[in-house]
Design an enzyme around this catalytic site. Structure first.
Site, short mmCIF file in Angstrom:
data_model
loop_
_atom_site.label_atom_id
_atom_site.label_comp_id
_atom_site.label_asym_id
_atom_site.label_seq_id
_atom_site.Cartn_x
_atom_site.Cartn_y
_atom_site.Cartn_z
N SER A 51 -7.33 -0.37 3.70
CA SER A 51 -6.39 -0.16 2.59
C SER A 51 -5.67 -1.54 2.18
O SER A 51 -5.79 -1.79 2.92
CB SER A 51 -5.16 0.50 3.48
OG SER A 51 -4.09 0.85 2.93
N TYR A 97 -0.35 3.22 10.20
CA TYR A 97 -0.90 3.22 8.97
C TYR A 97 -1.29 2.35 9.41
O TYR A 97 -2.52 1.25 9.17
CB TYR A 97 -1.27 4.15 8.10
CG TYR A 97 -1.68 4.18 7.26
CD1 TYR A 97 -3.70 4.82 7.07
CD2 TYR A 97 -2.25 3.83 5.95
CE1 TYR A 97 -3.81 5.20 5.88
CE2 TYR A 97 -3.43 3.33 4.45
CZ TYR A 97 -4.21 4.61 5.16
OH TYR A 97 -5.29 4.59 4.29
#
Length: 265
Positions: A142, A155
């Site tokens: 990401s 995350y």
């Protein structure tokens, strides 16, 4: 250059294949001639792909947090389907919360899937690929791994760890002909993205997309210079390139596919 048939004769393992980016990766690899072992914790989506691409896709349930299960599935695949040429780590979860309010179990669950899962799958694949002297591993991370995001500490940290693990693995197996790269998407039209919008009370997808594209200075978020959020296929195309011979001299690379959202900070 035509990509038709460029992966013919190769076997790929894809995790998180049941929907979103994982599903798009399976489709992209199959369209290029690969056979794919499509895995997911909830296997229904992977099974639908197996029905559609009966000659090219085999579906199996897989919990990437279970190292024993991962090792067993990879061993079974090599015994029944053939040597593994490609592994793509897509399985991931998002538990959003301010860091000071983040529950221990949410932190642990996020790392179990996003980091431990990448370790389990990559280790099992790399061992075998290195013995044969060829192979390609791609981890879908990401852009949050490279720039701070409010409410996404677990995350972002888990994805940053997955990126660095993949690079370190790539360094160790490069001399054995195995390439390891990462693809780092930004906002992408997936169920995970829609769940984030829903959690923030946003029920108008068009309005939510517009806000992502425009950015939010109050939350320290830049917009997207290209003026659109990604579709899963945009990420899958990057993965398909990196596992192909067109990328034969690319390893230890982190390819951002975010429309310029992070300004490559």
């Amino acid at each position: 250059m035509s990509t038709e048939g460029e992966l013919t004769g190769r076997l790929a393992l894809v995790t998180g294949a049941g929907r979103g980016i994982g599903e798009a990766v399976v489709r992209a690899l199959v369209e290029r001639g690969a056979c794919v072992l499509a895995t997911d914790l909830m296997p229904q989506g992977a099974e639908r792909l197996a029905e559609r691409y009966a000659d090219h896709v085999t579906a199996r349930p897989l919990d990437v947090t279970d190292a024993t299960a991962v090792e067993a599935l990879v061993a079974e695949a090599e015994d029944t389907l053939g040597p593994l040429d490609i592994a793509v780590n897509v399985a991931g979860i998002l538990r959003s919360s301010p860091a000071v309010d983040l529950a221990d179990e949410d932190w642990a669950a996020t790392f179990a899937v996003n980091t431990d899962g990448v370790f389990h799958v990559s280790r099992a694949a790399a061992r075998r690929m290195a013995e044969r002297g060829s192979g390609s591993i791609v981890t879908v991370a990401s852009n949050a791994a490279g720039i701070p995001r409010a409410g996404m500490s677990a995350y972002a940290a888990s994805k940053a760890a997955a990126v660095m693990f993949t690079k370190c693995l790539g360094l160790e197996v490069a001399a054995r002909g195995v390439r390891c790269n990462t693809v780092s998407p930004g906002s992408t039209r997936t169920e995970m993205q829609r769940a984030m919008w829903a959690a923030s009370g946003e029920d108008d997808e068009a309005a939510a997309v517009r806000r992502v594209v425009e950015g939010d200075p109050a939350a320290y978020r830049t917009g997207i210079p290209l003026g659109r959020i990604a579709e899963p296929a945009d990420i899958a195309e990057a993965v398909a390139f990196l596992v192909s011979d067109r990328a034969r001299h690319i390893t230890l690379h982190d390819l951002y596919v975010d429309g310029g959202a992070t300004l490559r900070a």
